[in-house]
Design a protein around this motif. Structure first.
Motif, PDB file in Angstrom:
ATOM      1  N   SER A  33       0.834  -1.195   0.000  1.00 25.42           N
ATOM      2  CA  SER A  33       0.000   0.000   0.000  1.00 25.42           C
ATOM      3  C   SER A  33       0.872   1.250   0.000  1.00 25.42           C
ATOM      4  O   SER A  33       2.002   1.237   0.499  1.00 25.42           O
ATOM      5  CB  SER A  33      -0.912   0.018   1.224  1.00 25.42           C
ATOM      6  N   ILE A  34       0.311   2.338  -0.535  1.00 30.35           N
ATOM      7  CA  ILE A  34       0.995   3.628  -0.509  1.00 30.35           C
ATOM      8  C   ILE A  34       0.506   4.488   0.650  1.00 30.35           C
ATOM      9  O   ILE A  34       0.887   5.658   0.759  1.00 30.35           O
ATOM     10  CB  ILE A  34       0.815   4.388  -1.841  1.00 30.35           C
ATOM     11  N   ALA A  35      -0.316   3.923   1.497  1.00 28.56           N
ATOM     12  CA  ALA A  35      -0.821   4.661   2.654  1.00 28.56           C
ATOM     13  C   ALA A  35       0.349   5.116   3.524  1.00 28.56           C
ATOM     14  O   ALA A  35       1.298   4.370   3.751  1.00 28.56           O
ATOM     15  CB  ALA A  35      -1.768   3.793   3.475  1.00 28.56           C
ATOM     16  N   GLY A  36       0.271   6.335   3.991  1.00 30.01           N
ATOM     17  CA  GLY A  36       1.306   6.861   4.871  1.00 30.01           C
ATOM     18  C   GLY A  36       2.380   7.641   4.148  1.00 30.01           C
ATOM     19  O   GLY A  36       3.145   8.372   4.784  1.00 30.01           O
ATOM     20  N   MET A  37       2.468   7.500   2.833  1.00 33.57           N
ATOM     21  CA  MET A  37       3.461   8.269   2.079  1.00 33.57           C
ATOM     22  C   MET A  37       2.924   9.683   1.863  1.00 33.57           C
ATOM     23  O   MET A  37       1.732   9.868   1.593  1.00 33.57           O
ATOM     24  CB  MET A  37       3.762   7.604   0.733  1.00 33.57           C
ATOM     25  N   THR A  38       3.798  10.668   1.967  1.00 34.43           N
ATOM     26  CA  THR A  38       3.357  12.052   1.867  1.00 34.43           C
ATOM     27  C   THR A  38       3.915  12.786   0.653  1.00 34.43           C
ATOM     28  O   THR A  38       3.261  13.672   0.126  1.00 34.43           O
ATOM     29  CB  THR A  38       3.742  12.844   3.136  1.00 34.43           C
ATOM     30  N   ASP A  39       5.117  12.444   0.212  1.00 33.32           N
ATOM     31  CA  ASP A  39       5.702  13.110  -0.946  1.00 33.32           C
ATOM     32  C   ASP A  39       4.926  12.713  -2.201  1.00 33.32           C
ATOM     33  O   ASP A  39       4.806  11.520  -2.511  1.00 33.32           O
ATOM     34  CB  ASP A  39       7.165  12.717  -1.093  1.00 33.32           C
ATOM     35  N   PRO A  40       4.371  13.669  -2.944  1.00 36.07           N
ATOM     36  CA  PRO A  40       3.514  13.327  -4.082  1.00 36.07           C
ATOM     37  C   PRO A  40       4.188  12.460  -5.137  1.00 36.07           C
ATOM     38  O   PRO A  40       3.606  11.461  -5.589  1.00 36.07           O
ATOM     39  CB  PRO A  40       3.116  14.692  -4.654  1.00 36.07           C
ATOM     40  N   LEU A  41       5.408  12.827  -5.535  1.00 34.18           N
ATOM     41  CA  LEU A  41       6.072  12.056  -6.573  1.00 34.18           C
ATOM     42  C   LEU A  41       6.446  10.668  -6.077  1.00 34.18           C
ATOM     43  O   LEU A  41       6.231   9.667  -6.767  1.00 34.18           O
ATOM     44  CB  LEU A  41       7.305  12.795  -7.096  1.00 34.18           C
ATOM     45  N   ALA A  42       6.986  10.581  -4.873  1.00 32.73           N
ATOM     46  CA  ALA A  42       7.340   9.272  -4.321  1.00 32.73           C
ATOM     47  C   ALA A  42       6.103   8.383  -4.217  1.00 32.73           C
ATOM     48  O   ALA A  42       6.174   7.171  -4.456  1.00 32.73           O
ATOM     49  CB  ALA A  42       7.992   9.441  -2.949  1.00 32.73           C
ATOM     50  N   LYS A  43       4.976   8.992  -3.880  1.00 30.42           N
ATOM     51  CA  LYS A  43       3.730   8.230  -3.740  1.00 30.42           C
ATOM     52  C   LYS A  43       3.294   7.656  -5.088  1.00 30.42           C
ATOM     53  O   LYS A  43       2.883   6.485  -5.177  1.00 30.42           O
ATOM     54  CB  LYS A  43       2.640   9.132  -3.168  1.00 30.42           C
ATOM     55  N   LEU A  44       3.408   8.460  -6.145  1.00 25.83           N
ATOM     56  CA  LEU A  44       3.038   7.962  -7.464  1.00 25.83           C
ATOM     57  C   LEU A  44       4.037   6.941  -7.986  1.00 25.83           C
ATOM     58  O   LEU A  44       3.666   5.986  -8.671  1.00 25.83           O
ATOM     59  CB  LEU A  44       2.920   9.124  -8.443  1.00 25.83           C
ATOM     60  N   VAL A  45       5.310   7.124  -7.660  1.00 32.21           N
ATOM     61  CA  VAL A  45       6.316   6.127  -8.041  1.00 32.21           C
ATOM     62  C   VAL A  45       5.995   4.789  -7.374  1.00 32.21           C
ATOM     63  O   VAL A  45       6.020   3.734  -8.018  1.00 32.21           O
ATOM     64  CB  VAL A  45       7.727   6.601  -7.650  1.00 32.21           C
ATOM     65  N   ALA A  46       5.679   4.836  -6.087  1.00 31.53           N
ATOM     66  CA  ALA A  46       5.333   3.612  -5.363  1.00 31.53           C
ATOM     67  C   ALA A  46       4.074   2.972  -5.941  1.00 31.53           C
ATOM     68  O   ALA A  46       3.975   1.742  -6.052  1.00 31.53           O
ATOM     69  CB  ALA A  46       5.138   3.921  -3.881  1.00 31.53           C
ATOM     70  N   ALA A  47       3.109   3.808  -6.319  1.00 28.59           N
ATOM     71  CA  ALA A  47       1.886   3.280  -6.924  1.00 28.59           C
ATOM     72  C   ALA A  47       2.206   2.570  -8.232  1.00 28.59           C
ATOM     73  O   ALA A  47       1.660   1.489  -8.518  1.00 28.59           O
ATOM     74  CB  ALA A  47       0.895   4.413  -7.159  1.00 28.59           C
TER      75      ALA A  47
END
Length: 210
Positions: A132-146
């Protein structure tokens, strides 16, 4: 837009020291920032030019690990946009890349079997365990993880929606259109034609058709 520190840590390793860092370091960082912003907004030509500049500046050092890091930036930005091309630029340098870089490349490519999670950037480590990407706050890092989750086949419908709205809130047209395309296919598969038509209208608006 500023790139996540995860992507440029190696490039800026000496920037805080005195005397002032050599010009290639800030020049490469600025070019990488511009590349990411242009690519996510859908400006392919400008993105390609800025990426070439970042790579050229970094290659002037003759250090494969630094150039590999630039290539990983490209891989990550593409993953955030659900675009995967096996990262040929990084692959050509992988034998001289750092173990952490090889782990990150595998993570982006969805090759998680036997992955050295401890070698990943800190904010990405929980993603492998939780899916899950829950808990990630940096927008780009969150989309990379997604994107990495999607490639690994572990993406949940809830996180798909989160990724879509994250791209929307940032005005990142390219990943938004890709995630909306995924949502449209899911709605079509589920026979939800009301949702399909709503998503189509949103796609048309984001792509400038309306």
């Amino acid at each position: 837009m500023k790139m996540s520190a995860v992507f440029i840590a190696l490039l800026l390793a000496g920037c805080a020291s005195k005397p002032a860092p050599p010009s290639w370091q800030p020049d490469a960082k600025d070019a990488l920032d511009a590349f990411a912003d242009d690519y996510l907004r859908g400006s392919t030509g400008a993105a390609n030019a800025n990426f070439a500049r970042a790579r050229r500046e970094t290659a002037s050092t003759g250090r494969a690990d630094l150039v590999a890091q630039v290539e990983l930036v490209r891989c990550a930005v593409l993953a955030a946009s659900l675009e995967f091309d096996d990262c040929p630029g990084f692959a050509a340098l992988s034998s001289d890349a750092l173990p952490q870089q090889r782990a990150y490349a595998a993570y982006l490519a969805g090759r998680w079997e036997g992955l050295d999670v401890a070698a990943l950037p800190e904010q990405h480590r929980p993603v492998v365990g939780t899916g899950s990407i829950a808990g990630m706050t940096d927008p780009l890092a969150k989309l990379v993880a997604a994107g990495a989750l999607f490639k690994a086949g572990r993406m949940s419908p809830g996180d798909m929606q989160v990724a879509t709205e994250m791209a929307s809130s940032q005005g990142w047209r390219r990943p938004l259109l890709m995630w909306l395309g995924v949502a449209q296919k899911r709605a079509e598969a589920g026979g939800d034609m009301v949702a399909v038509e709503r998503i189509k209208r949103r796609i048309a608006l984001a792509s400038g058709q309306n």
